[in-house]
Enzyme design. Structure first.
Site, PDB file in Angstrom:
ATOM      1  N   ASN A  15       0.951  -1.123  -0.026  1.00 27.86           N
ATOM      2  CA  ASN A  15       0.058   0.161  -0.050  1.00 27.86           C
ATOM      3  C   ASN A  15       0.976   1.195   0.150  1.00 27.86           C
ATOM      4  O   ASN A  15       1.590   1.500   0.886  1.00 27.86           O
ATOM      5  CB  ASN A  15      -0.846  -0.100   1.207  1.00 27.86           C
ATOM      6  CG  ASN A  15      -2.212   0.389   1.103  1.00 27.86           C
ATOM      7  OD1 ASN A  15      -2.988   0.209   2.067  1.00 27.86           O
ATOM      8  ND2 ASN A  15      -2.616   0.804  -0.209  1.00 27.86           N
ATOM      9  N   CYS A  76      -6.867   5.350   7.492  1.00 30.83           N
ATOM     10  CA  CYS A  76      -6.078   4.410   6.615  1.00 30.83           C
ATOM     11  C   CYS A  76      -5.035   3.855   7.354  1.00 30.83           C
ATOM     12  O   CYS A  76      -4.142   4.506   7.864  1.00 30.83           O
ATOM     13  CB  CYS A  76      -5.305   5.138   5.383  1.00 30.83           C
ATOM     14  SG  CYS A  76      -4.380   4.221   4.206  1.00 30.83           S
ATOM     15  N   CYS A 199      -4.767  -3.077   2.537  1.00 29.40           N
ATOM     16  CA  CYS A 199      -5.666  -2.202   3.233  1.00 29.40           C
ATOM     17  C   CYS A 199      -5.484  -2.578   4.706  1.00 29.40           C
ATOM     18  O   CYS A 199      -6.243  -3.491   5.058  1.00 29.40           O
ATOM     19  CB  CYS A 199      -7.064  -2.348   2.624  1.00 29.40           C
ATOM     20  SG  CYS A 199      -8.073  -1.183   3.345  1.00 29.40           S
TER      21      CYS A 199
END
Length: 262
Positions: A15, A76, A199
């Site tokens: 990511n 996030c 994620c």
């Protein structure tokens, strides 16, 4: 007159993010087109999102996160781990920190390149057919499947994210499959509007869904493999409530530089 922006690129289990030290408040955070441009993989730097590290009272720093589409996002998890590594590399912190994000305060510690990040407690979820739906800092849809390697994540994820239930606010779509002693998870992320290599909040939601499916209470430590690497999720579950939630995994600086804007 052209302008240069100094940036840093970090990745956490694949990511990847553009990070900017904005303690001087020089970056125009309201310029959504600029943020979208910087995240563009062909015409900008490239990243799943962009983060600003800013000064704030009572905390080591503030994390402000933007999706690749240029809009300010929700929490996030992998981004949170990367900004902790960024703060360490900037000598703002050493091994421990307390920082502020959009969903509230977070504690974290970092040793070498492994970041152990505290996440928000989760006290409710609901079902959408066979799927579990919850908010772990960002909203997530989690469905158990078989043959995850062969699923067209863009097609299937796009369809769920844009169905009548979720199209207005959007949702992140996770598919999860048992794999050895742990689980394999793939995620279609809103704001990126495509599958990402990892994620963090999705891995947390997926691990919580495992505990809900098993119907057991107690302490859990669940390995989650994502396309970009390995994450570890731990928490305490009592009924539908999850506390002492932690997301652990790698966070690394990839490169740094300056981008010239015309």
């Amino acid at each position: 007159m052209s302008k240069e922006i100094k940036f840093y690129k970090y990745q956490g289990a694949g990511n990847d993010f553009v990070l900017i030290d904005n303690r001087n408040s020089a970056f125009n955070a309201k310029d959504n087109d600029l943020i979208k441009h910087l995240c563009d993989r062909r015409f900008g730097i490239g990243g799943d999102g962009l983060m600003l590290l800013q000064d704030t009272k009572n905390f080591d720093f503030e994390m402000v996160y933007y999706n690749a589409d240029g809009n300010e996002g929700t929490m996030c998890g992998n981004g949170g781990r990367c900004i902790v590594a960024f703060a360490r590399d900037l000598d703002i912190i050493q091994n421990k920190t307390a920082f502020l994000a959009v969903d509230g305060p977070h504690d974290a510690d970092i040793h070498d390149n492994q970041v152990h990040l505290g996440m928000i407690p989760v006290n409710e979820h609901h079902r959408d057919g066979e799927a579990y739906v919850m908010n772990t800092g960002s909203p997530h849809f989690v469905k158990f499947v078989e043959g995850l390697n062969d699923i067209n994540m863009f097609k299937e994820g796009y369809a769920i994210r844009n169905n009548p239930t979720y199209i207005e606010k959007g949702i992140n779509v996770n598919f999860i499959e048992k794999e050895g002693e742990g689980y394999f998870v793939r995620t279609f992320e809103r704001g990126v509007e495509d599958e990402t290599y990892a994620c963090g909040t999705g891995a947390v939601a997926s691990a919580m869904s495992v505990a809900l499916k098993e119907g057991k209470d107690g302490d859990f430590n669940i390995p989650i493999r994502v396309i970009g690497g390995q994450l570890q999720i731990s928490f305490h579950k009592k009924g539908s409530s999850f506390s002492n939630v932690f997301l652990t995994g790698p966070a690394l600086q990839v490169f740094q530089g300056a981008i010239k804007l015309s």
